[in-house]
Design an enzyme around this catalytic site. Structure first.
Site, PDB file in Angstrom:
ATOM      1  N   HIS A 126       0.884  -1.295   0.026  1.00 21.44           N
ATOM      2  CA  HIS A 126       0.003   0.044  -0.033  1.00 21.44           C
ATOM      3  C   HIS A 126       0.840   1.134  -0.033  1.00 21.44           C
ATOM      4  CE1 HIS A 126      -3.055  -2.919   1.400  1.00 21.44           C
ATOM      5  NE2 HIS A 126      -3.672  -2.057   0.568  1.00 21.44           N
ATOM      6  N   HIS A 132       0.682   1.764  -5.545  1.00 24.88           N
ATOM      7  CA  HIS A 132      -0.721   1.332  -5.486  1.00 24.88           C
ATOM      8  C   HIS A 132      -1.536   2.393  -5.630  1.00 24.88           C
ATOM      9  CE1 HIS A 132      -4.399  -0.831  -4.075  1.00 24.88           C
ATOM     10  NE2 HIS A 132      -4.363   0.280  -3.077  1.00 24.88           N
ATOM     11  N   HIS A 188      -6.619   7.555  -2.070  1.00 29.24           N
ATOM     12  CA  HIS A 188      -7.391   6.702  -1.142  1.00 29.24           C
ATOM     13  C   HIS A 188      -6.821   6.193  -0.311  1.00 29.24           C
ATOM     14  CE1 HIS A 188      -5.614   3.556  -3.613  1.00 29.24           C
ATOM     15  NE2 HIS A 188      -6.489   2.887  -2.894  1.00 29.24           N
ATOM     16  N   ASP A 189      -5.398   5.725  -0.496  1.00 29.18           N
ATOM     17  CA  ASP A 189      -4.538   5.033   0.739  1.00 29.18           C
ATOM     18  C   ASP A 189      -3.404   5.586   1.141  1.00 29.18           C
ATOM     19  OD1 ASP A 189      -6.049   2.758   1.450  1.00 29.18           O
ATOM     20  OD2 ASP A 189      -5.087   1.545  -0.415  1.00 29.18           O
ATOM     21  N   ASP A 233      -9.626  -0.363  -6.988  1.00 27.07           N
ATOM     22  CA  ASP A 233      -8.733  -0.763  -5.545  1.00 27.07           C
ATOM     23  C   ASP A 233      -8.370  -2.136  -5.873  1.00 27.07           C
ATOM     24  OD1 ASP A 233      -7.550  -0.407  -3.210  1.00 27.07           O
ATOM     25  OD2 ASP A 233      -9.160  -0.784  -2.093  1.00 27.07           O
TER      26      ASP A 233
END
Length: 853
Positions: free
Chosen positions: A557, A561, A597-598, A718
């Site tokens: 992550h 990613h 998002h991460d 994702d």
């Protein structure tokens, strides 16, 4: 004309005044003494003097009773019994004044007292009371007017009510009633009924009535003041101990309420009480609203609190004080829980009223169980329920008290005491709210410090790696015009074709992290949002570079990613033709959400944050990491030098932030299963349109459906590594597994827990089997439905199917090896067992090929 004996008797009975005067003149004390067994007091010269002596003796006896007996009912009973004899009344009764639910009423305490009555027969038990509101009956009229009433004929009295007569099969002819006062307050009403030796009660009867009741009044006043003193003492103790526990427990409202209610249980004077805590959520999460908007679930139509919240008791605490004390805490209580089944707590939470119910089983408004509730045989008799209200006038809970210990219904003093307790606790919620806010601020500060320590904003040297203005123009980016910066970026950026950013098979494995930053900048140019929304190009570069640094250097992550998710979102919009449903502004927000998002992912999942008591888990109740990623993305965008939204108007800015909220939180796989059926229905709905143009026109205007599609797009992005070519997917899967194993190591060493198989590196050989299960259970639906939705997305589904075959082959190969190994072990075990038997004198096994003749 001679008179018969009967006529004389009737005349004397009908003329008591004449009889009194006549016998007073004619009878001497000696005559009376001869007629009485006890003789005559000395010094009495007439019958009237003798009556006065007897009356004095009776009053002296009453005073002695009052000194020797503190029981109010017993003393008043003796007074009423003697009054019956003196007044020649058929019977007397005592009605106690009280208030319930703010309404005054009179209830029978001593009923139908006659000269030969026994106290136990006249004392009215609480469940057999006859209750008169003040607007009904002569006694109600007396309590209202606070004056004595002598009703000579009840048929001529407008205030008379035959209610009690009908209940007791009695006929009332005349009434003498007077109030018992404590200052200006009514304490009770005493009533004498039916004069036996005359047509009605006389003025002399009124004098005697008042004379005797002076002693009764004193006794009732003492009783009333003693009761008030007891109530105030209990109230003081309740507030004192509540305050002690409130300030002892500031961290948690549930623990605060529980400690306070448990500590004061001895002062509440009831068999049971139950505290229901209400959900304080005013607005639902978007993923809970969608099913209603899509017509899959009914909108909530039940009762609401006065401030509009749905009435949902998230926890009920039952305090059982009869028999063996017990406390039961019921999280998420069912609707048929004994404390909620009647509907009373819900009604109190809805109305905010205090409800005092004298006879619960007979109540028609609420559905109380008539029989025993449990094996203890306990039955609900009377109930007092009231809201717990905080300083903001919001109902935070409902407290319900059952069965006063002395069997009587709860009265005004009980209401005052319980209300004082609930009001104090309601106001004390302010302490826990303040503490909670301080605690959240403290957690935010800790997280912010962690972010500042770890993340460093793009500096002047780093920006030159992408925007070399010093080399090209000899000045800093801030000193350059937008056209100059645009010209440099056009030369520096790789272009869309070099790294296949329009393709679903894009792979980052051959790219450096800096090249991925450049590709991210290129995507914004390809979307056409840089010029349209006037994004400062230096800000755009700084933002992308800072986002890349915001990702920690962890196994999976990481920034790679994050970029892959944004690139897949870009590809779904452009190559997958999904942008036809969205505006440029919405596409702008969706790609930005993919990038963020991460961000600042720790390499561990939400469950680990809770198990390790990470500050994030204390700050966010659900979707812990997703909310942190969202907050961190907003944190970057709040910085002026990184805010790519800075030139949007207020409405546009609110819209992009709203879309980012939905998109990033939607990456929580725990929410994935909530939106699957809704997305499938949208896909099915699209097949009802003959041409895509009309469908695009329809869906473009459907905000909720667009948000659901966007949320599912985020899930598809994702998980997109599972749809890459096998040579890419197999490598990425190992990265994912490695990060999971690292979390498993932490669970084993830090938390001292056994990790699940997916995170246990000791079971690494089971990875192919786990991958097949993950594809079947989670991934297949997403890409199958998207390929149905838009055929341009079919390549993702095809590669998913191919990767499943590869993983299945590896899984089967592993299963075959495991099976062969198990068979070898079984044979070896069998051989050892046979050898042991031969050594112990057992028979050797027979050969299948040789035979001894």
């Amino acid at each position: 004309m001679s008179l018969s004996e009967g006529q004389v008797h009737r005349f004397l009975d009908q003329n008591p005044g004449f009889a009194d005067q006549y016998f007073g003149r004619k009878l001497s004390p000696e005559d009376v003494a001869n007629a009485c067994e006890d003789g005559c007091p000395e010094g009495c010269t007439s019958f009237r003097e003798l009556c006065q002596v007897e009356e004095s003796a009776a009053l002296f006896e009453l005073v002695q009773d009052m000194q020797e007996n503190v029981n109010m009912e017993r003393v008043v009973f003796k007074i009423l019994r003697r009054l019956c004899s003196i007044l020649h009344a058929d019977r007397c009764s005592l009605f106690m004044y009280r208030q319930r639910n703010g309404v005054a009423e009179l209830a029978t305490r001593l009923f139908s007292v006659q000269p030969d009555s026994v106290l136990e027969d006249c004392l009215v038990p609480p469940d057999s009371e006859i209750v008169f509101p003040l607007d009904i009956g002569v006694v109600g009229h007396v309590a209202q007017t606070k004056k004595m009433v002598n009703v000579q004929d009840v048929m001529e009295c407008p205030h008379f009510s035959s209610f009690a007569d009908e209940l007791t099969d009695y006929v009332t002819r005349n009434i003498l009633a007077t109030p018992i006062m404590n200052g200006k307050d009514v304490v009770a009403v005493i009533m004498a009924v039916n004069k036996l030796d005359g047509p009605c009660f006389t003025s002399e009867d009124e004098d005697v009535f008042l004379k005797y009741l002076n002693f009764g009044t004193l006794n009732l006043k003492i009783y009333h003041l003693s009761y008030l003193h007891n109530c105030e003492t209990r109230r003081g103790q309740v507030l004192l101990w509540s305050a002690n526990k409130v300030f002892e427990e500031l961290t948690d409202i549930e623990r605060q309420f529980h400690k306070a209610f448990y500590t004061v249980r001895a002062y509440l004077n009831c068999d049971r009480y139950s505290v229901g805590l209400l959900d304080m959520t005013k607005e639902k999460e978007f993923f809970d609203v969608w099913p209603v908007l899509m017509g899959e679930a009914q909108a909530y139509s039940g009762p609401r609190t006065p401030d509009g919240r749905e009435i949902l008791f998230y926890k009920v605490i039952d305090y059982i004080l009869h028999g063996k004390e017990d406390i039961k805490v019921i999280p998420s209580p069912p609707a048929d829980h004994w404390a909620l089944a009647s509907g009373l707590p819900t009604y109190v939470a809805e109305s905010g009223f205090i409800c005092n119910i004298m006879n619960a089983p007979a109540d028609e408004m609420f559905n109380f169980q008539e029989g025993p509730l449990d094996d203890s045989g306990w039955i609900v008799k009377n109930v007092l329920s009231m809201p717990i209200v905080n300083k903001k006038e919001e109902i935070v809970g409902v407290a319900t008290f059952y069965n006063r210990k002395d069997g009587k219904p709860f009265d005004e003093q009980d209401e005052v005491l319980m209300e004082s307790l609930t009001q104090f606790l309601g106001w004390s919620v302010l302490n826990t709210d303040t503490y909670d806010k301080m605690n959240k601020l403290e957690n935010r500060k800790d997280i912010a410090q962690d972010m500042v320590l770890y993340h460093v904003r793009c500096d002047r040297e780093e920006i030159q790696l992408i925007l070399p203005t010093r080399e090209r123009l000899g000045k800093e980016p801030a000193d350059c015009e937008e056209d100059e910066l645009g010209k440099i970026l056009k030369e520096v950026l790789p272009g869309p074709a070099k790294f296949d950013i329009y393709e679903f098979h894009f792979s980052d494995l051959e790219c450096t992290e800096l090249e991925l930053v450049k590709c991210g900048i290129q995507m914004y140019y390809e979307l056409g949002v840089v010029r349209k929304f006037q994004i400062p190009q230096e800000v755009l570069v700084r933002f992308l570079f800072s986002v890349s640094k915001g990702y920690r250097r962890i196994t999976y992550h990481n920034w790679r990613h994050g970029f892959n998710v944004a690139q897949t979102m870009f590809t779904l919009l452009m190559t997958g033709k999904l942008k036809s449903y969205y505006t440029d502004l919405e596409a702008f927000a969706m790609v930005t959400a993919g990038l963020c998002h991460d961000i600042d992912h720790r390499g561990t999942n939400n469950l680990y944050q809770m198990k390790s008591q990470n500050p994030l888990a204390k700050l966010h109740g659900s979707s812990i990491l997703e909310r942190h990623h969202l907050e961190f993305g907003k944190f970057l965008l709040s910085e002026e030098t990184l805010n790519i939204y800075q030139n949007l108007n207020r409405r546009q800015h609110e819209h992009v932030i709203h879309l980012m909220d939905i998109a990033i939180i939607a990456t929580d796989l725990a929410l994935y299963f909530k939106k699957r059926t809704m997305f499938q229905k949208i896909v099915d709905e699209s097949k009802n349109y003959e041409d895509r143009k009309s469908w695009v026109e329809y869906l473009s205007l459907e905000t909720t459906r667009k948000e659901i599609v966007m949320a599912m797009m985020m899930t598809a992005c994702d998980l997109s590594a599972i749809t890459k070519p096998w040579e890419v997917q197999s490598k990425v899967a190992l990265l994912v597994a490695a990060e999971f194993w690292e979390q498993g190591d932490l669970e084993r060493t830090v938390l001292d827990q056994q990790p699940i198989p997916m995170m246990d590196r000791n079971k690494a050989a089971e990875l192919p089997k786990l991958q097949v299960g993950f594809i079947d259970f989670v991934c297949t639906f997403v890409y199958k439905e998207f390929s149905r939705f838009h055929e341009e997305i079919l390549p993702m589904f095809d590669r998913l199917q191919n990767n499943r075959k590869e993983w299945k082959a590896l899984a089967d190969e592993y299963e075959a090896k495991v099976k062969a190994l198990e068979e070898d072990q079984k044979k070896e075990t069998t051989a050892k067992k046979v050898g042991t038997e031969i050594c112990n004198g057992g028979p050797a096994p027979r050969s299948s090929t040789c035979r001894i003749l």
